[in-house]
Design a protein around this motif. Structure first.
Motif, PDB file in Angstrom:
ATOM      1  N   ARG A  65       8.741  -2.150 -10.391  1.00  0.00           N
ATOM      2  CA  ARG A  65       8.610  -2.421  -8.930  1.00  0.00           C
ATOM      3  C   ARG A  65       8.580  -0.829  -8.439  1.00  0.00           C
ATOM      4  O   ARG A  65       8.186  -0.731  -7.655  1.00  0.00           O
ATOM      5  CB  ARG A  65       9.957  -2.973  -8.538  1.00  0.00           C
ATOM      6  N   PHE A  66       9.380  -0.038  -8.952  1.00  0.00           N
ATOM      7  CA  PHE A  66       9.702   1.167  -8.430  1.00  0.00           C
ATOM      8  C   PHE A  66       9.460   2.421  -9.759  1.00  0.00           C
ATOM      9  O   PHE A  66       9.828   2.153 -10.689  1.00  0.00           O
ATOM     10  CB  PHE A  66      10.885   1.575  -8.015  1.00  0.00           C
ATOM     11  N   VAL A  67       8.637   3.374  -9.540  1.00  0.00           N
ATOM     12  CA  VAL A  67       8.629   4.618 -10.292  1.00  0.00           C
ATOM     13  C   VAL A  67       8.754   5.848  -9.477  1.00  0.00           C
ATOM     14  O   VAL A  67       8.483   6.002  -8.651  1.00  0.00           O
ATOM     15  CB  VAL A  67       7.041   4.584 -11.111  1.00  0.00           C
ATOM     16  N   LEU A  68       9.444   6.876 -10.493  1.00  0.00           N
ATOM     17  CA  LEU A  68       9.750   8.103  -9.818  1.00  0.00           C
ATOM     18  C   LEU A  68       8.767   8.861 -10.586  1.00  0.00           C
ATOM     19  O   LEU A  68       8.356   9.171 -11.611  1.00  0.00           O
ATOM     20  CB  LEU A  68      11.012   8.667 -10.173  1.00  0.00           C
ATOM     21  N   VAL A  69       7.870   9.671  -9.432  1.00  0.00           N
ATOM     22  CA  VAL A  69       6.805  10.452  -9.936  1.00  0.00           C
ATOM     23  C   VAL A  69       7.060  11.947  -9.525  1.00  0.00           C
ATOM     24  O   VAL A  69       7.566  12.304  -8.496  1.00  0.00           O
ATOM     25  CB  VAL A  69       5.703  10.181  -9.334  1.00  0.00           C
ATOM     26  N   ILE A  70       7.094  13.002 -10.714  1.00  0.00           N
ATOM     27  CA  ILE A  70       7.214  14.155 -10.458  1.00  0.00           C
ATOM     28  C   ILE A  70       5.862  15.061 -10.370  1.00  0.00           C
ATOM     29  O   ILE A  70       4.923  14.719 -11.486  1.00  0.00           O
ATOM     30  CB  ILE A  70       7.916  14.923 -11.511  1.00  0.00           C
ATOM     31  N   LEU A  71       5.716  15.717  -9.207  1.00  0.00           N
ATOM     32  CA  LEU A  71       4.134  16.467  -9.384  1.00  0.00           C
ATOM     33  C   LEU A  71       4.359  17.688  -8.585  1.00  0.00           C
ATOM     34  O   LEU A  71       5.289  17.865  -7.872  1.00  0.00           O
ATOM     35  CB  LEU A  71       3.166  15.535  -8.864  1.00  0.00           C
ATOM     36  N   GLN A  72       3.320  18.505  -8.960  1.00  0.00           N
ATOM     37  CA  GLN A  72       3.520  19.789  -8.259  1.00  0.00           C
ATOM     38  C   GLN A  72       2.951  19.781  -6.883  1.00  0.00           C
ATOM     39  O   GLN A  72       2.214  18.763  -6.491  1.00  0.00           O
ATOM     40  CB  GLN A  72       2.337  20.816  -8.991  1.00  0.00           C
ATOM     41  N   TYR A  73       3.515  20.446  -5.990  1.00  0.00           N
ATOM     42  CA  TYR A  73       3.147  20.375  -4.583  1.00  0.00           C
ATOM     43  C   TYR A  73       1.626  20.737  -4.178  1.00  0.00           C
ATOM     44  O   TYR A  73       1.085  20.003  -3.715  1.00  0.00           O
ATOM     45  CB  TYR A  73       4.041  21.527  -3.646  1.00  0.00           C
ATOM     46  N   SER A  74       1.240  21.513  -5.020  1.00  0.00           N
ATOM     47  CA  SER A  74      -0.389  21.614  -5.331  1.00  0.00           C
ATOM     48  C   SER A  74      -1.077  20.737  -5.767  1.00  0.00           C
ATOM     49  O   SER A  74      -2.421  20.745  -5.724  1.00  0.00           O
ATOM     50  CB  SER A  74      -0.627  22.929  -5.795  1.00  0.00           C
ATOM     51  N   ALA A  75      -0.604  19.709  -6.320  1.00  0.00           N
ATOM     52  CA  ALA A  75      -1.452  18.651  -6.789  1.00  0.00           C
ATOM     53  C   ALA A  75      -1.519  17.498  -6.081  1.00  0.00           C
ATOM     54  O   ALA A  75      -0.804  17.265  -4.975  1.00  0.00           O
ATOM     55  CB  ALA A  75      -0.812  18.234  -7.977  1.00  0.00           C
ATOM     56  N   GLU A  76      -2.496  16.699  -6.272  1.00  0.00           N
ATOM     57  CA  GLU A  76      -2.584  15.374  -5.442  1.00  0.00           C
ATOM     58  C   GLU A  76      -2.530  14.269  -6.523  1.00  0.00           C
ATOM     59  O   GLU A  76      -2.778  14.163  -7.515  1.00  0.00           O
ATOM     60  CB  GLU A  76      -4.323  15.356  -5.173  1.00  0.00           C
ATOM     61  N   LEU A  77      -1.714  13.205  -6.005  1.00  0.00           N
ATOM     62  CA  LEU A  77      -1.234  11.938  -6.572  1.00  0.00           C
ATOM     63  C   LEU A  77      -2.382  11.132  -6.863  1.00  0.00           C
ATOM     64  O   LEU A  77      -3.000  10.775  -6.030  1.00  0.00           O
ATOM     65  CB  LEU A  77       0.028  11.444  -5.953  1.00  0.00           C
TER      66      LEU A  77
END
Length: 115
Positions: A65-77
């Motif tokens: 139901r939930f996932v925690l995603v870590i991504l760069q500020y400069s990236a697009e999910l």
């Protein structure tokens, strides 16, 4: 792959600053090295397609139901890539259809409770 990390304390107004100022205080060579975390909720998860059990062969592992995603500020999910990655956790014949996923930023109350 993570080879190292460095934890730093930042002043209270840190999150109100521009990314360039944040990178400077963290001694990051560029804003491209700054990351954020997003708690996402799959709005299509229901009691019938998600289990509360915690073994690798149960639905919770393959249809969270939930996932925690870590991504760069400069990236697009890419929610399409996220969906494909989660679907690939199951054998081909058991994969949920991609229409079983609808990723949204989690409600603030859920974010506070989970993170």
């Amino acid at each position: 792959q993570l080879y190292s990390c460095n934890w730093k304390w930042v002043p209270g107004p840190y999150y109100s600053w521009q990314l360039e100022k944040r990178a400077a205080i963290l001694e990051a060579p560029s804003v491209d090295q700054l990351c954020k975390s997003l708690l996402l909720e799959n709005k299509k998860v229901t009691a019938t397609n998600n289990s509360s059990t915690t073994t690798p062969h149960d639905n919770l592992w393959f249809n969270p139901r939930f996932v925690l995603v870590i991504l760069q500020y400069s990236a697009e999910l890419s929610t399409d890539l996220l969906t494909k990655s989660i679907r690939r956790l199951r054998p081909v014949q058991e994969r949920l259809d991609s229409s079983s996923f609808d990723w949204r930023v989690a409600d603030p109350a859920d974010n506070d409770r989970i993170t």
